[in-house]
Design a protein around this motif. Sequence first.
Motif, short mmCIF file in Angstrom:
data_model
loop_
_atom_site.label_atom_id
_atom_site.label_comp_id
_atom_site.label_asym_id
_atom_site.label_seq_id
_atom_site.Cartn_x
_atom_site.Cartn_y
_atom_site.Cartn_z
N LEU A 125 45.98 38.39 41.67
CA LEU A 125 45.28 37.21 42.18
C LEU A 125 43.97 37.59 42.86
CD1 LEU A 125 48.25 35.11 43.57
CD2 LEU A 125 46.93 34.71 41.49
N ALA A 126 43.98 38.68 43.63
CA ALA A 126 42.76 39.10 44.32
C ALA A 126 41.70 39.55 43.32
CB ALA A 126 43.07 40.23 45.30
N THR A 127 42.09 40.33 42.33
CA THR A 127 41.09 40.81 41.36
C THR A 127 40.62 39.68 40.45
OG1 THR A 127 42.88 41.53 39.89
CG2 THR A 127 41.90 43.19 41.34
N GLY A 128 41.48 38.73 40.15
CA GLY A 128 41.06 37.59 39.32
C GLY A 128 40.19 36.63 40.08
N LEU A 129 40.40 36.52 41.38
CA LEU A 129 39.65 35.58 42.19
C LEU A 129 38.24 36.10 42.50
CD1 LEU A 129 39.73 32.93 43.87
CD2 LEU A 129 40.54 34.30 45.78
N PHE A 130 38.12 37.37 42.89
CA PHE A 130 36.83 37.90 43.32
C PHE A 130 35.97 38.40 42.16
CE2 PHE A 130 39.51 38.54 47.18
CZ PHE A 130 38.93 37.52 47.92
N ARG A 131 36.56 38.87 41.09
CA ARG A 131 35.87 39.29 39.86
C ARG A 131 34.71 40.27 40.10
NH1 ARG A 131 36.35 34.74 35.48
NH2 ARG A 131 38.11 33.64 36.32
#
Length: 163
Positions: A125-131
């Motif tokens: 979720l963190a990597t998908g959100l911040f990109r």
Amino acid sequence: MISIVASIPGRLRVRGDELRAPGSLQRLQHHLWELDDVIDVRVNSKAGSAVVRYDHQAAAGRSLELEILKVAEQVLGVSYAAPSPVKSAQRGKRGAGGSRKSRPARMVANRHAKQVMLGSLVVVLATGLFRYPGWRYWHTVTGWAFFAALAVHMYVYRRHLLR
């Protein structure tokens, strides 16, 4: 033979085959009511057990346990198994010889699978959100880790899923 099968401060369960006879169980209930600090007595002839609730602050729990077993011995005319030296709250959590019972391997694997699922879900979720650039690799790796842990979890609970 009767014995204490569960004991926490203020509550005690006694079980034995002799307690399946309704007449003897009612006599035991009557005599247990006469003990000091006893709040409630519930009996179950089908299960062969009696649950005694007592005021644990007013009574020394260990001596009351022995007193209840002695009353049962007098009323029913049977022997009793003396309470084990293990603390009442720990009774039932230890195996033979006092060692802790080990969990089955499937339960240990399931615990680790749930931890991996939780950790990888946070990273996905963190990597998908911040990109941020270069985080796509970690997003993919942790996504596959989540999927693998989910597969382990579903394998452990496969019987419950397919009912």
